[in-house]
Scaffold this active site. Structure first.
Site, short mmCIF file in Angstrom:
data_model
loop_
_atom_site.label_atom_id
_atom_site.label_comp_id
_atom_site.label_asym_id
_atom_site.label_seq_id
_atom_site.Cartn_x
_atom_site.Cartn_y
_atom_site.Cartn_z
N THR A 13 14.34 -1.05 -33.13
CA THR A 13 12.87 -1.80 -33.28
C THR A 13 11.70 -1.10 -33.12
OG1 THR A 13 14.41 -3.54 -32.75
CG2 THR A 13 12.15 -4.03 -32.61
N VAL A 14 11.77 -0.62 -32.01
CA VAL A 14 10.48 -0.03 -31.45
C VAL A 14 10.03 1.36 -32.34
CG1 VAL A 14 9.13 1.20 -29.86
CG2 VAL A 14 10.48 -0.67 -29.04
N LYS A 105 10.37 0.79 -19.78
CA LYS A 105 9.86 0.29 -18.83
C LYS A 105 11.02 0.62 -17.47
CE LYS A 105 11.66 -3.42 -21.13
NZ LYS A 105 11.39 -4.39 -22.37
N ILE A 136 -0.45 -5.46 -25.50
CA ILE A 136 -1.65 -5.69 -24.75
C ILE A 136 -2.01 -4.48 -23.95
CG2 ILE A 136 -2.66 -6.94 -22.70
CD1 ILE A 136 -0.55 -9.18 -23.21
N GLY A 187 17.21 -14.08 -31.42
CA GLY A 187 17.09 -12.63 -31.24
C GLY A 187 15.92 -12.34 -30.35
N GLU A 190 18.61 -11.06 -25.18
CA GLU A 190 19.82 -10.33 -25.49
C GLU A 190 20.95 -11.17 -25.37
OE1 GLU A 190 19.48 -7.19 -26.30
OE2 GLU A 190 17.40 -7.15 -25.99
N ASP A 201 13.73 -7.65 -15.92
CA ASP A 201 12.77 -7.06 -16.56
C ASP A 201 11.33 -7.13 -16.18
OD1 ASP A 201 12.14 -6.18 -19.50
OD2 ASP A 201 11.00 -7.79 -19.35
N LYS A 205 8.37 -4.20 -14.85
CA LYS A 205 6.97 -4.29 -15.29
C LYS A 205 5.98 -4.46 -14.01
CE LYS A 205 8.63 -5.77 -19.76
NZ LYS A 205 8.90 -7.16 -20.50
N GLY A 302 8.37 -7.04 -29.61
CA GLY A 302 8.44 -6.93 -31.21
C GLY A 302 7.97 -5.63 -31.76
#
Lengths: 436, 436
Positions: A13-14, A105, A136, A187, A190, A201, A205, A302
């Site tokens: 994705t990334v 991360k 961001i 989606g 997970e 998660d 961060k 995303g």
């Protein structure tokens, strides 16, 4: 000037999003940096897989070492994610004198101290804007934009899945499990949602944000972490009736006795801007001594939002290629030899206000017992609301909002209240912050 | 390493705040940049005046040239503000090889092209984060944090006084003139409020934001500017009833035929985060093709918020002292020789939706006439609301919300509607944006 050559590890994705953005905006990016930026090579585990990106002109390989060891590549983008073998890849790239951009991360939160030490020794940059809050530019805002400030605290919605679930629970009166299942189907979450809904998660961060805000080493293991699995739609409704929203926040705060690092559901006054950040969006409030409160909002995940941050890092690194390694923005905002050894306080020492929900028998004296216990622990009450019992139920829900208190006292008070024979089951306790 | 020496021109609100922040956070800033940063000299017109800052250890002078020509000073902070002699001071400092940090929006908006050309020729930086939205690091966010994006549009509340007035009008049902008088008493608005309430201050800032967003020269004279003096509390109330807030926005948008640069009151759906930015606070929404919408919020003015931005620029410049001048972040985000000659479209070509308020006689056929005129100009109606007449009044207020249309058509339609004998007085027209 000769083009800057980029190699990409990972085309999921990334990685796919990054290829798309770098290709689509190539001319715009060249107008910015004054040099061409080209992706020469990319690696993926399975080269036969269909992808979201067009890889024309990019040499593909299934062996990351082809990229890490390519002498022509200036910048390696680590977009595989997760812990595991990725750390060794990043260290190998650094060792080969390559600058690294990563969106990872957990890698930074868990191994950042070691990685930055290696990078500094080699005079290379490891950039990680995409590791926190997706598109961001929060790392840049804190590390550079607010560099005149002593950061006092920050609080962020930094897990989009969790925020989506809480938003749906509020907007549609749905149950946690029901919304989680939908988030998985969409989606957003997970198959194993533990990292999202248990707060891990967000804790990764927060670890990163706290390090750059206060100039402390990365200390993931010291983050108090509580997920959203215990939040019921009843709590969401009661919070709403009282003028609050429940958000899953990562909070880092400088206190006289040390730094609080905590991830947990939080009641916030509904008039706060961050209380109105909904769905999968992220936002971080940062309070500096000069600037006051400031807020940064955008897509936290995303393909392309994350790519936006990756590409910004690539542009920064491209500009720093000719800079003095001693005079760059330090990885953790402060010079490596100036990181502070400020203690991280244990949860017992947290100071917050609380929302308490308990079920008690509907008879005289119960409230008196509860409030006496709180008073014994120096806990002041802001509001008490007794709800109507559900039909056929003898127990009534009681909601208490307290003023700011020491968590240790609250834990003790809760234990005593739960031991009352007139109180049924466990107390649901949610911390409150005004973020003023 | 030897300390970095800073000289300050101007010790008013921003200059005084900057001295305070630089002194108070000196140790923190040194931890960041690895070098000491000291203010050696400062100038003020009247040295006998009492100040908000402690100037111990700073050599004071009433002659700016003592600073501009001091060979020991590395960075000159221009914190006098306004146009006039300041431009020559900045050019003289550049000519002496000094980096400049300024908080002066009109200077940059009106003379930035010339100033940046001079700075590039000398290999020095002119930094201006504080010129837009006070403490919010919006210049950095757009110029660096979103550098992977093609910016599609931005919209900002970039004048705190105007936002304070509109917020009070909504919250308390007060009239414009009444709130303005209070804002002047509170020191939010100047004795001559023209720059704030007529949108000129916002137009200066929009000029700067648009240049760095699109890579175009600064073109203040092409900004369409409309203030808030025509907004009545009736409009604020009607907007509210329809689910909108009226905000004074600066909007820059890339359209197929060029760039729209416009400052005007705007109806925004109340669910948008920026619709909930109240009082003197500022916020800017930036929409990039990769990141999607992102928002930046904070204090847009005041001594220390502005100082926060000034000091961040000083830190950036300190880090760039040893960088390659050819490889720095360009003043206007894009390489100077890559600025684009994109046309700025005239207001006739703006495409927006509208809120229209008109007074009409309460008799059959009036609405038919109005809607026919709109249809003749290809203007679709989203909603029509006819209000009750005020007691003793024969005319009734009619509120129309239209879909997106061409401003030229709207102007023509308004002229025709105002010419109807059944319609009294002028139509109050406010543009609408969904900012989606």
């Amino acid at each position: 000037m000769k083009p800057i050559k980029v190699g990409i590890l990972g085309l999921g994705t990334v990685g796919g999003g990054t290829v798309n953005v770098l290709k689509r905006n190539a001319a715009e990016i060249e107008r910015r940096i004054g040099r061409e930026l080209i992706i020469t090579r990319a690696s993926a585990k399975d080269l036969t897989k269909s992808r979201i990106c067009n890889t024309d002109g990019i040499e593909l390989t299934s062996n990351p070492n082809d990229i890490i060891n390519d002498p022509d590549i200036d910048i390696v983008l680590e977009l595989i994610g997760g812990a595991g073998p990725v750390k060794d890849m990043v260290l190998a790239a650094i060792n080969n004198g390559k600058h690294v951009v990563t969106a990872n991360k957990s890698l930074i939160a868990l191994h950042g101290n070691e990685i930055f030490t290696a990078a500094s020794a080699k005079g290379v940059i490891v950039a990680f804007e995409a590791a926190v809050a997706g598109g961001i530019p929060i790392i840049k805002a804190i590390r550079e934009g607010l560099s005149g400030n002593r950061i006092q605290w920050l609080a962020g919605i930094i897990n989009g899945t969790g925020n989506f679930i809480l938003t749906e629970m509020r907007d549609k009166g749905r149950d946690f499990a029901d919304v989680l299942a939908e988030a998985q189907a969409l989606g957003y979450a997970e198959a194993d949602p533990t990292f999202d809904v248990e707060g891990i998660d967000a804790a990764h961060k927060l670890t990163i944000l706290a390090a750059i805000a206060f100039g402390i080493p990365l200390q993931f293991d010291k983050v108090y972490t509580e997920g959203i699995t215990g939040i019921t739609r009843t709590d969401v409704e009661y919070a709403e009736q009282l003028g609050y929203r429940i958000k899953h926040l990562g909070i880092a705060r400088q206190m006289p006795n040390g730094i609080e690092l905590r991830v947990h559901p939080t009641l916030i006054p509904e008039r706060r801007l961050i209380a109105n950040v909904n769905g999968v969006m992220n936002a971080v409030v940062v309070k500096g001594d000069a600037v006051g409160p400031s807020l940064y909002y955008g897509a936290g995940a995303g393909a392309e939002p994350t790519a936006s941050a990756v590409v910004a890092d690539v542009v920064d690194v491209a500009r720093a290629l000719t800079s003095d390694p001693e005079n760059r923005v330090p990885h953790l905002a402060f010079q490596a030899n100036q990181l502070a050894n400020i203690p991280v306080v244990s949860s017992n020492s947290f100071r917050t206000a609380y929302y308490l929900r308990l079920m008690a028998e509907d008879k005289p004296g119960v409230l008196a017992d509860v409030t006496r216990i709180l008073a014994d622990h120096d806990i002041s009450i802001e509001a008490i609301i007794q709800k109507e019992p559900s039909s056929g139920d003898t127990a009534v829900p009681i909601i208490l909002l307290t003023q700011i208190t020491l968590e240790q006292e609250m834990n003790a008070a809760i234990a005593e209240i739960e031991a009352l024979t007139t109180v049924t089951g466990k107390i649901n306790r949610i911390r409150m912050e005004t973020l003023g």
